[in-house]
Design a protein around this motif. Sequence first.
Motif, PDB file in Angstrom:
ATOM      1  N   PHE A 107     -15.031  78.291  33.222  1.00 31.86           N
ATOM      2  CA  PHE A 107     -15.887  78.154  34.776  1.00 31.86           C
ATOM      3  C   PHE A 107     -16.437  79.929  34.636  1.00 31.86           C
ATOM      4  O   PHE A 107     -17.009  80.805  34.793  1.00 31.86           O
ATOM      5  CB  PHE A 107     -15.190  78.192  35.493  1.00 31.86           C
ATOM      6  N   PHE A 108     -14.649  80.965  34.201  1.00 32.78           N
ATOM      7  CA  PHE A 108     -15.035  82.248  34.735  1.00 32.78           C
ATOM      8  C   PHE A 108     -15.478  83.053  32.903  1.00 32.78           C
ATOM      9  O   PHE A 108     -16.433  83.920  33.028  1.00 32.78           O
ATOM     10  CB  PHE A 108     -13.639  82.828  34.301  1.00 32.78           C
ATOM     11  N   TYR A 109     -15.361  81.878  31.801  1.00 33.31           N
ATOM     12  CA  TYR A 109     -15.773  82.432  31.012  1.00 33.31           C
ATOM     13  C   TYR A 109     -17.736  81.667  30.173  1.00 33.31           C
ATOM     14  O   TYR A 109     -18.178  82.938  29.310  1.00 33.31           O
ATOM     15  CB  TYR A 109     -15.191  82.689  29.233  1.00 33.31           C
ATOM     16  N   GLY A 110     -17.423  80.996  30.323  1.00 32.20           N
ATOM     17  CA  GLY A 110     -18.720  80.239  29.522  1.00 32.20           C
ATOM     18  C   GLY A 110     -17.942  79.639  28.486  1.00 32.20           C
ATOM     19  O   GLY A 110     -18.105  80.431  27.686  1.00 32.20           O
ATOM     20  N   CYS A 111     -19.064  78.119  27.939  1.00 30.95           N
ATOM     21  CA  CYS A 111     -19.208  78.204  26.664  1.00 30.95           C
ATOM     22  C   CYS A 111     -19.562  78.552  26.010  1.00 30.95           C
ATOM     23  O   CYS A 111     -19.431  79.007  24.905  1.00 30.95           O
ATOM     24  CB  CYS A 111     -19.584  76.447  26.449  1.00 30.95           C
ATOM     25  N   GLU A 112     -20.784  79.116  26.344  1.00 30.13           N
ATOM     26  CA  GLU A 112     -21.901  79.895  25.017  1.00 30.13           C
ATOM     27  C   GLU A 112     -20.700  81.496  25.369  1.00 30.13           C
ATOM     28  O   GLU A 112     -21.168  82.324  23.946  1.00 30.13           O
ATOM     29  CB  GLU A 112     -23.144  79.883  26.015  1.00 30.13           C
ATOM     30  N   ALA A 113     -20.560  82.653  26.269  1.00 31.41           N
ATOM     31  CA  ALA A 113     -19.924  83.034  26.290  1.00 31.41           C
ATOM     32  C   ALA A 113     -18.908  83.169  25.808  1.00 31.41           C
ATOM     33  O   ALA A 113     -18.447  84.543  24.622  1.00 31.41           O
ATOM     34  CB  ALA A 113     -20.004  84.149  26.996  1.00 31.41           C
ATOM     35  N   ALA A 114     -17.742  82.306  25.212  1.00 32.96           N
ATOM     36  CA  ALA A 114     -17.297  82.033  24.397  1.00 32.96           C
ATOM     37  C   ALA A 114     -17.410  81.575  23.317  1.00 32.96           C
ATOM     38  O   ALA A 114     -16.652  81.979  22.082  1.00 32.96           O
ATOM     39  CB  ALA A 114     -16.199  81.328  24.933  1.00 32.96           C
ATOM     40  N   GLY A 115     -18.326  80.964  22.659  1.00 27.19           N
ATOM     41  CA  GLY A 115     -18.857  80.782  21.701  1.00 27.19           C
ATOM     42  C   GLY A 115     -18.320  79.973  21.201  1.00 27.19           C
ATOM     43  O   GLY A 115     -17.932  80.057  19.738  1.00 27.19           O
ATOM     44  N   VAL A 116     -17.839  78.861  21.762  1.00 28.03           N
ATOM     45  CA  VAL A 116     -17.376  77.710  21.502  1.00 28.03           C
ATOM     46  C   VAL A 116     -17.275  76.325  22.473  1.00 28.03           C
ATOM     47  O   VAL A 116     -18.050  76.738  23.257  1.00 28.03           O
ATOM     48  CB  VAL A 116     -15.588  77.180  21.714  1.00 28.03           C
ATOM     49  N   LEU A 157     -25.497  83.961  32.911  1.00 30.08           N
ATOM     50  CA  LEU A 157     -24.746  84.139  33.507  1.00 30.08           C
ATOM     51  C   LEU A 157     -24.268  83.542  33.305  1.00 30.08           C
ATOM     52  O   LEU A 157     -23.593  81.965  33.079  1.00 30.08           O
ATOM     53  CB  LEU A 157     -24.549  84.662  34.959  1.00 30.08           C
ATOM     54  N   THR A 158     -22.674  84.011  33.275  1.00 31.31           N
ATOM     55  CA  THR A 158     -21.464  82.245  33.451  1.00 31.31           C
ATOM     56  C   THR A 158     -21.094  81.171  34.675  1.00 31.31           C
ATOM     57  O   THR A 158     -21.913  82.180  36.249  1.00 31.31           O
ATOM     58  CB  THR A 158     -19.347  83.097  33.505  1.00 31.31           C
TER      59      THR A 158
END
Length: 323
Positions: free
Chosen positions: A217-226, A277-278
Amino acid sequence: MIVGNELVISSAVVYKTQSGHAVPVLNHIDLRIAAGEWVNIVGPNGSGKSTLAQLIAGIQSIHSGNVDRGFLPDVVPYVMQHNYFFGETPWEDIIFQLEMRGEEPQQIPHIAHQALVAVGLENLKYRPFTELSGGQKQLAAIAGCIAAKAPLLLLDEATSMLDSSSRMDVLKAVQTIHRQGASVIWLTHHMEELVDGTRVIGMKNGKIMFDGKPASFFYGCEAAGVSDSQLQSDDPEMPPQYQEQRSSDQIVSTVSQLMVSKPDSQVGLIPELHSGLTPCEMFGFEPPYPVQVARELFRQGIQLDRFPITPEQLVEAVHEYAR
């Protein structure tokens, strides 16, 4: 079909009349909540989260769809922003509720006392509600839920009108009860409260638009790259682009600068790590400041071994990296 250890809501639709027109406030909701879970529900005003809470509590009917209550009784007491008490003191209120429920008279004093002990109000049980703080009133409402032997604690913005100290008192009481086996559904606008529980449900326009882990929710799958499955593990690995190592002095310096120089407006502090966006930002909420700091560290190539939400988690992640 009744699912014994799960609340199952299927294609639920609830309409309410606005300006003479029937408007769906819950629009084909599908949701499963298992016994013992802690689920956080967030969303902007008018998103339908309070109506969903009322549906779960058993005081809101549906116009179409199905609700299998599973481990829940027909009606579940719940804690709101402003609660209504039937007695003048916490003791009188719980005694009255137990009598109305038909509890064995000889058991009522013991049940009431244990419920007040559970929330730390045993020394204030005869204090009039007019002399209690907002946090103490919320604790009294929670005690009423405990006395009713509710398998679920349902809290709808229960801390929204409280100061930080009172919010912490309520959170600690709920955490203790959850550890003893009760399920928790927590509705809130305070993003820092999402650290409790393993699941966040985000609502908008009467629909569930997000259902996943707090880190996602806070980082996003795409943002974290995982992948989402990695985010749901206890210790997700960082993606290759964050593998660059920094010295412990560099990390401490970076974190210190970010934490000390917290701006009045945090907009633009953290550059986007991806094109969108996250989920947190999509719902119009500002992430907790430790999340913003961690995202800035990731942007600078500093590899943390987790996705921190609280200041304590951020400090622990930085110390772990610096070893």
